[in-house]
Structures are given as C-alpha cells and as structure tokens.
Design an enzyme around this catalytic site. Sequence first.
Site, short mmCIF file in Angstrom:
data_model
loop_
_atom_site.label_atom_id
_atom_site.label_comp_id
_atom_site.label_asym_id
_atom_site.label_seq_id
_atom_site.Cartn_x
_atom_site.Cartn_y
_atom_site.Cartn_z
N LYS A 111 0.61 -1.29 0.36
CA LYS A 111 0.03 0.19 0.18
C LYS A 111 0.87 1.21 0.41
CE LYS A 111 -4.27 -2.34 1.65
NZ LYS A 111 -4.62 -2.52 3.24
N LYS A 190 -8.57 -9.55 -11.33
CA LYS A 190 -8.82 -10.17 -10.83
C LYS A 190 -9.86 -8.46 -10.10
CE LYS A 190 -8.47 -10.47 -5.45
NZ LYS A 190 -8.12 -10.04 -3.90
N LYS A 193 -12.26 -3.26 -6.40
CA LYS A 193 -12.59 -1.13 -6.58
C LYS A 193 -11.41 -0.88 -7.15
CE LYS A 193 -13.82 -1.77 -2.17
NZ LYS A 193 -14.58 -2.62 -2.05
#
Length: 322
Positions: A111, A190, A193
């Site tokens: 992240k 995949k 969102k």
Amino acid sequence: MPRVLTGITPSGTLHIGNYFGAMRPAIELQAGGDAFYFIADYHSMTALTDAGQRRAFTHGIALDWLACGLDPQKAVFWRQSDIPEVCELTWLIGSLTPMGLLERAHSYKDKTAKGIEANFGLFAYPVLMAADILLFDTNVVPVGKDQKQHLEMTRDIAIKFNLAYGETFVIPEERISESVAVIPGLDGQKMSKSYGNTIEIFGDEKVLRKKIMGIVMDSRTPQEPKPDADKNLAIQLLKLFAPADVATDFEHRLRAGGLGYGDLKKALFAHYWDYFAPYRAKRAELAANPDYVEQVLRDGAARARAVAEQTLARARKNCGLR
C-alpha cells in the site's frame, strides 16, 4: 464446535467478488452455530476519513449481508466500534509485538509503495486484526490468500503473549478455501474496487446491464469456432450464476461457432440479474426498516461483548493490571 470469525471492512460497495469469495462461504458456515461476523469500521479509518461515508458504508454492508442470508439467530453480527475492548486489547498485545514483524507485512509495503500515506493505523493494522480475532476465543478464521500472512502474525502474537504471561489466548487456525477461485473483473484481472472492474451485487439495472454488455471480447466473428471458450470472460462469469447445464451449453455453442458475443453477454446479464433477485427484494425490505437493522447490530454487540469482556479480563489479570 469450533468458533468461526470474519470481519468485513466498510470501504465501499460490495461486488460479486466479495459475495463468492467471502460472503457466501461465511453464510454457509453459520449453520454450524458458532459464527461471529463483524463490520470492521475501525479498520476503515486507515483509508477513509469521511465520517458520513463511513456510516453509510457500514449501514449498507449490514443491509447487504442480511439480505444475502446472514441470519442473526444463527450468527453473532455486530459493528466493531461497539466493542471498546478491542482497542484495549490492541494495546496489550501491541506492547509485545516486535517492530520487525510489522515491518514485514506485505499489505503495508504494497500500500505504501502505491502511494498510500504511511500512518500508525496502516502500520498497526495486523495488531488490531489480531485483537479482533483473539478477543473472541476464535478457533477458525476463513481468509483469502492475501490475508494469510496477517493470520500467521496473529498466531505469532498470541503465542508470544501466552509465553510471556501464561495461557491467555486460543491460537486460531486459518481456513483458505481452494475451491473459491479468484473472481475475474470486467477487464479479466481480479475483481477489485481498486481496479474499477467490479460488478456490484446491488445497483441500478441499466448501469449494470451497460457494464456487462461493455465487456470487451476479441474480434472473431460469431461463426468462427472458439476452441478456447472456457477462457472466455463472459463464460467464466456465467458459470457463477447459471445452472451448470446451461453454462455448459453456452460454452459448447461458443466453442462450436455460431454464438455471437452480444447474445452471450445478454444471457450473462439475465442470469446474473435473476440470481440476485430474491436478495434485492430482501434488501429493499430491510432498507425500509432501518431500526430493525440497527437493533440487529446492537443485539449482536451485546452477545459479542459478553465474550470480549471475559477475554480482556483474563488478559488484564495475566498481565498484572488487575
């Protein structure tokens, strides 16, 4: 009977990847009679700072899960922030958690590499997750492969605490279902969102029809045989919604030639729309009765907190805090 626990972060609108990957398996497990499911609104704070959105997403996820079959008589269902004990336990176990363990977390590194701001919440996410699990004497945690490391960290933290302060926590086991394949998104990646390639469980019919009809196919004509029909994205998605014999028939027709992609996508939308029809009706009924939904979460929190208080009292005593 093993206790099963899973959490759902209210970070956006749920899609069919969430449903087939997490929701349906969890709802099937509630028949075992000791299922603990919570809405992880504390976890959403690492990325979402709009309070109104958090409340809306939390309520929406409660509606989605109840509409899709979560039974509050069979499963304990609550909002994470209604259990303050989880924050205290986060501190107790965090005080023993090595920095090196947290620094190795794949999720944190991924992240921050993508530009997400590094903050304490993001860094300490595995400790809060461990508290969520350990607080309820959890035996089994169904996780996707992307959460496997976090569950291993939970086990490490529990073992370290037990060694330091005596037997306090149940050591949880992971359950990764190999039968649940990665659900492909509208672009073949995949479904996520983050990629903007989702098909929502609930949403506007016209918008969703347009999404499905907009799936990009190759340039072969309808008459051409498609020997790779099983790799076709629409066929893969159709297999989720249509009866097995119907999906197999479409695959054979595509393989033989003569089936147009437009007709295939129309069939996909029809079966998708029909599949969730009873859930849409149930969700509308629940949305019209927000007091009931709130009461379900409050009742679930009361049941969950009775367990949490006992675990925290044991941890505090073993630590010498009381």
